[in-house]
Design a protein around this motif. Structure first.
Motif, short mmCIF file in Angstrom:
data_model
loop_
_atom_site.label_atom_id
_atom_site.label_comp_id
_atom_site.label_asym_id
_atom_site.label_seq_id
_atom_site.Cartn_x
_atom_site.Cartn_y
_atom_site.Cartn_z
N LYS A 50 -3.79 -12.56 10.29
CA LYS A 50 -5.21 -12.67 9.95
C LYS A 50 -5.41 -13.47 8.66
N THR A 51 -4.51 -13.35 7.71
CA THR A 51 -4.61 -14.13 6.48
C THR A 51 -4.43 -15.61 6.77
N GLU A 52 -3.42 -15.93 7.55
CA GLU A 52 -3.20 -17.34 7.88
C GLU A 52 -4.37 -17.92 8.67
N ALA A 53 -4.90 -17.16 9.61
CA ALA A 53 -6.04 -17.65 10.39
C ALA A 53 -7.26 -17.88 9.50
N TYR A 54 -7.52 -16.95 8.60
CA TYR A 54 -8.66 -17.09 7.68
C TYR A 54 -8.50 -18.32 6.79
N LEU A 55 -7.32 -18.47 6.18
CA LEU A 55 -7.11 -19.60 5.28
C LEU A 55 -7.15 -20.93 6.03
N THR A 56 -6.57 -20.97 7.21
CA THR A 56 -6.60 -22.20 7.99
C THR A 56 -8.03 -22.63 8.30
N THR A 57 -8.84 -21.70 8.75
CA THR A 57 -10.23 -22.00 9.08
C THR A 57 -11.00 -22.48 7.85
N VAL A 68 -2.78 -28.35 8.27
CA VAL A 68 -2.43 -27.03 7.76
C VAL A 68 -1.14 -26.58 8.45
N VAL A 69 -0.12 -26.34 7.65
CA VAL A 69 1.17 -25.90 8.16
C VAL A 69 1.38 -24.47 7.69
N GLY A 70 1.16 -23.53 8.61
CA GLY A 70 1.35 -22.12 8.30
C GLY A 70 2.61 -21.59 8.93
N GLU A 71 3.25 -20.63 8.28
CA GLU A 71 4.49 -20.08 8.81
C GLU A 71 4.30 -19.55 10.22
N GLY A 82 7.03 -31.56 10.70
CA GLY A 82 7.25 -33.00 10.62
C GLY A 82 6.06 -33.78 10.11
N ALA A 83 4.87 -33.22 10.23
CA ALA A 83 3.65 -33.92 9.78
C ALA A 83 3.57 -34.02 8.26
N LEU A 84 4.37 -33.22 7.54
CA LEU A 84 4.27 -33.20 6.09
C LEU A 84 4.72 -34.51 5.44
N ALA A 85 5.57 -35.25 6.10
CA ALA A 85 6.10 -36.48 5.50
C ALA A 85 5.02 -37.55 5.33
N PHE A 91 -1.86 -28.68 3.65
CA PHE A 91 -1.72 -27.38 2.99
C PHE A 91 -0.62 -26.61 3.70
N VAL A 92 0.32 -26.09 2.93
CA VAL A 92 1.43 -25.32 3.49
C VAL A 92 1.27 -23.88 3.04
N ILE A 93 1.22 -22.96 4.02
CA ILE A 93 0.84 -21.57 3.74
C ILE A 93 1.93 -20.60 4.19
#
Length: 275
Positions: A50-57, A68-71, A82-85, A91-93
């Protein structure tokens, strides 16, 4: 440019996420929903999801077009890393870094967020949703410790010293039994070895000078990107075991953080690599 003001907006979102999704689920009388991902120590809870979903939105609402790259998202789509390059802004979460501790009722966990632009980490924060404290850094502008009431102070890594006076840890959860025994034996040369099973708190301790070094064999961006920038902006040296810089998107090679280059070389040779 991604500014202090922008990172402050990210921190506001992280604080809200902690208040809404993390803290209310911590130490509940009824056990939180827990799912094993790969083993009994690799877990995911409602707080993670739920935290990752909230922050991503919320992040995408403020920065449309960002990656947005979440664990937890990467569990289903590992290609996101791979998109980070090349991403113009990403944003990496890690929503709850230290999930094992969280579900066990131990207040040793945190939320990691790194801001990446075109393959370079330019902003970072680690937030403690129990105490409300945050470590925050913008590349080239130093690192700070923020308290909930508004007080803040700069942070600095520990002063170099001899190995026998150092406190640190090398995570050994993801290596063979033989390698575990070897490194554990080498750590006996230090004053004290510790392990919290939480990258957020390990980076917190090493960036604020409470311990001298930390090292990890497993490199996932949500575990390390924020902490590495915080450590570097606090004056420390963090590199992969081969001496190269740790870059967004890399997942292999091992990583070591130390007070300075001389300490880094010593710990690598006498603890990480010594037979």
């Amino acid at each position: 440019m991604f500014t202090d003001h922008d990172l402050a907006q990210v921190l506001d979102l992280v604080r809200l996420a902690g208040e809404r999704e993390i803290f209310p689920r911590f130490r509940r009388f009824d056990a939180p929903d827990v799912v094993e991902k790969k083993s009994s120590i690799d877990l995911v809870t409602d707080a993670d999801l739920k935290t990752e979903a909230y922050l991503t939105t919320e992040l995408l609402a403020r920065w449309p077009g960002a990656v947005v790259v979440g664990e937890e998202a990467c569990e289903g789509n590992p290609g996101l890393i791979g998109a980070l390059a090349d991403a113009e802004l990403a944003f990496v979460i890690d929503p709850v870094d230290g999930t094992f501790n969280f579900q066990a009722g131990l207040p040793v966990f945190g939320t990691n967020v790194a801001v990446v632009r075109r393959g370079e980490t330019i902003g970072a924060l680690i937030h403690d949703s129990v105490l409300g404290d945050t470590l925050l850094a913008i590349k080239g502008a130093g690192a700070r410790w923020l308290r909930p009431g508004g007080a803040e102070a700069g942070i600095r890594v520990a002063a170099p010293t001899e190995l026998s006076r150092m406190v640190g840890t090398i995570s050994i959860n993801d290596i063979s039994q033989e390698e575990r025994r070897r490194i554990a034996g080498n750590l006996a040369q230090t004053r004290m070895a510790f392990a919290y099973n939480c990258s957020a708190y390990e980076y917190w301790l090493v960036a604020t000078g409470k311990v001298h070094f930390i090292g990890h064999h497993k490199l996932m961006p949500w575990d390390h990107l924020a902490g590495v920038l915080l450590h570097q902006e606090a004056g420390g040296v963090t590199k992969k075991f081969d001496g190269s810089p740790y870059l967004p998107g890399e997942t292999t090679g091992g990583i070591l953080s130390a007070p300075d280059q001389e300490s880094w070389d010593m710990i690598l040779s006498r603890v990480v690599m010594a037979g």
